[in-house]
Design an enzyme around this catalytic site. Structure first.
Site, PDB file in Angstrom:
ATOM      1  CG  HIS A 158       0.464   5.545  -2.875  1.00 45.86           C
ATOM      2  ND1 HIS A 158      -0.417   5.992  -1.704  1.00 45.86           N
ATOM      3  CD2 HIS A 158      -0.236   4.692  -3.398  1.00 45.86           C
ATOM      4  CE1 HIS A 158      -1.355   5.005  -1.561  1.00 45.86           C
ATOM      5  NE2 HIS A 158      -1.401   4.239  -2.684  1.00 45.86           N
ATOM      6  CG  ASP A 193      -6.834   4.179  -4.740  1.00 50.21           C
ATOM      7  OD1 ASP A 193      -6.624   3.641  -5.873  1.00 50.21           O
ATOM      8  OD2 ASP A 193      -6.330   3.575  -3.866  1.00 50.21           O
ATOM      9  CG  HIS A 195      -4.240   1.690  -1.009  1.00 49.97           C
ATOM     10  ND1 HIS A 195      -4.512   1.347  -2.120  1.00 49.97           N
ATOM     11  CD2 HIS A 195      -3.546   0.974  -0.306  1.00 49.97           C
ATOM     12  CE1 HIS A 195      -4.548  -0.266  -2.092  1.00 49.97           C
ATOM     13  NE2 HIS A 195      -3.830  -0.527  -1.092  1.00 49.97           N
ATOM     14  CG  ASP A 282      -7.440   0.355  -5.256  1.00 48.52           C
ATOM     15  OD1 ASP A 282      -8.317   1.195  -5.349  1.00 48.52           O
ATOM     16  OD2 ASP A 282      -6.265   0.508  -4.734  1.00 48.52           O
TER      17      ASP A 282
HETATM   18 ZN   LIG Z   1      -5.114   2.016  -4.005  1.00 47.38          ZN
END
Ligand SMILES: [Zn+2]
Length: 340
Positions: A158, A193, A195, A282
Site C-alpha cells: 500500500h 493479498d 487488499h 488475510d
Molecule cells: Zn492485506
C-alpha cells in the site's frame, strides 16, 4: 530455497490506528512474525539475516522527502510544544501540499491515511523489512537460487511513492522490482493479498517493464476504496500491463482460485524473467480482514500455482492477521513450494 528476515523488524509496535470511522487496536503486531518464525524453526528451515543494501535502492521508487520524513518524523513529533500523542498519526490529509514547513504539514502530506502510525522504532523496522526484500532480490540477481521467501514486516504494497498507508511504509515489492531491473528486463508482480496493492499499481502504472496483477476484495467500501477496479489497465506505455481482479465480498475459495488462475495466465503471457509474489494470509476465512473464504489447505494451492509458473520467484509475506492460524497457514503455503 532461501528465507530472509531481520530481528529489527520486530521493533515496530503500533499503539493504535484510525480506520472505518474510529480508533482501533492494531492488528499488525510483531507477534505475527513470531508465529511465522516458530513454524519455520519447527520445520528446520533456516532463516537468514537480511544484509544491508542501504537507502539508495529505496530512492528508486520513493521521493527523498518521503524517506527523510519516515526517518525523522518521530523525533520531530516528540519536539512539538503541545501533546500530539505518542505516535505520528495525522488527522489532516493534504497530499498535494508542498509547504512542508512543520512536522504537522509533513505528516499531512506523507501519511496517506490513518493506518500507518510512526512510533519510536518504526523506521528501524521498515528499513530492515526493505533490506529483507532486497536480500531476496540479491539471491535472484546472483542466480544462487530460484525461490526466495522474505518475511517482510511491515508490509509494503500500500505504500505510495510519497505516502504511508494501510500498515505500509516502504513498498518492498516495488523497491525490488526496480532493483532487479539492473539485470532483468521483465518483472511481473502477482499480488494475492486480500487488499489491492495500490502503491505498486501507482508506481508502475505507466511502465511496461514491470507488470502488476492483483486479486483482492472489491474496493467498493473496502480498503483502498479508490483503486483496484477491473477497468484500471495502466496508462501510456504501461497500458495493458496492469490487471485487477476484484472479488465480490463473500467470495468462496473456488471463486478466489478462479481469479488467481486468470492472474497467473496473465503473468504467463508476459513471459517475465522474475516473478515477485505479494503473499497475504488475510484471505483466510477467519482473518479479521477477510472478505473471502480461503482455507488452510488453500494456501498450498496458491504456492503450487506460483511454483508451476517455473520462473525464478520471490515471495514476500505481507498481510495476515489471524495470528493463531498463521503458523498453520504458512506451513500449508510452504508445502505447495515442496519445501515442507
Ligand atoms: Zn492485506
Amino acid at each position: 530455497m532461501q528465507i530472509f528476515f531481520h530481528e529489527e523488524q520486530l521493533r515496530h509496535r503500533p499503539q493504535s490506528y484510525y480506520s472505518r470511522g474510529k480508533m482501533r487496536q492494531p492488528q499488525e503486531k510483531p507477534e505475527r512474525m513470531l508465529e511465522l518464525l516458530k513454524i519455520l524453526q519447527s520445520l528446520q528451515l533456516p532463516v537468514q539475516t537480511a544484509k544491508d543494501f542501504g537507502t539508495r535502492p529505496l530512492l528508486e521508487v520513493h521521493t527523498p522527502g518521503y524517506i527523510e520524513f519516515l526517518k525523522t518524523a518521530y523525533t520531530q513529533w516528540q519536539q512539538l510544544p503541545e501533546d500530539w500523542g505518542e505516535e505520528v498519526l495525522s488527522n489532516i490529509f493534504i497530499r498535494e501540499n508542498n509547504r512542508e514547513i512543520g512536522i504537522l504539514a509533513k505528516a499531512a502530506k506523507y501519511l496517506a491515511d490513518g493506518s500507518a502510525p510512526i512510533g519510536k522504532d518504526t523506521w528501524t523496522s521498515v528499513y530492515w523489512s526493505a533490506q529483507t526484500a532486497l536480500s531476496c532480490a540479491d539471491v535472484i540477481l546472483k542466480q544462487q537460487d530460484d525461490l526466495v521467501i522474505g518475511l517482510t514486516r511491515p508490509a509494503g504494497h500500500h505504500a505510495r511513492k510519497d505516502g504511508a498507508g494501510g500498515f505500509c511504509y516502504i513498498n518492498n515489492a516495488a523497491v525490488i522490482a526496480a532493483y532487479l531491473r539492473q539485470k532483468y528486463s521483465r518483472i511481473a508482480i502477482i499480488d494475492t493479498d486480500m487488499h489491492h496493492g495500490q502503491g505498486i499499481q501507482e508506481i508502475f502504472y505507466d511502465r511496461k517493464d514491470v507488470l502488476y496483477t492483483s486479486i483482492h476484495g472489491d474496493p467498493t467500501n473496502f480498503y483502498p476504496v479508490v483503486s483496484g477496479f477491473a477497468d484500471e489497465y495502466g496508462c501510456g506505455e504501461g497500458y495493458g500491463y496492469n490487471r485487477n481482479f476484484p472479488m465480490p465480498h463473500g467470495s468462496s475459495e473456488q471463486q478466489f482460485f478462479g481469479y488467481v488462475d486468470q492472474a497467473v495466465e496473465f503473468v504467463k503471457l508476459y513471459q517475465p524473467d522474475v516473478v515477485i509474489h505479494v503473499m497475504g494470509f488475510d484471505v483466510y476465512v477467519d482473518d479479521p480482514q477477510a472478505k473471502c473464504a480461503v482455507s488452510t489447505a488453500g494456501f498450498e494451492k496458491v504456492s503450487e500455482k506460483i511454483r508451476n509458473l517455473n520462473i525464478p520467484t520471490i515471495s514476500l509475506i505481507e498481510g495476515g492477521y489471524c495470528v493463531e492460524k498463521l503458523a498453520e497457514n504458512m506451513h500449508s503455503f510452504l508445502k505447495g513450494f515442496k519445501i515442507a
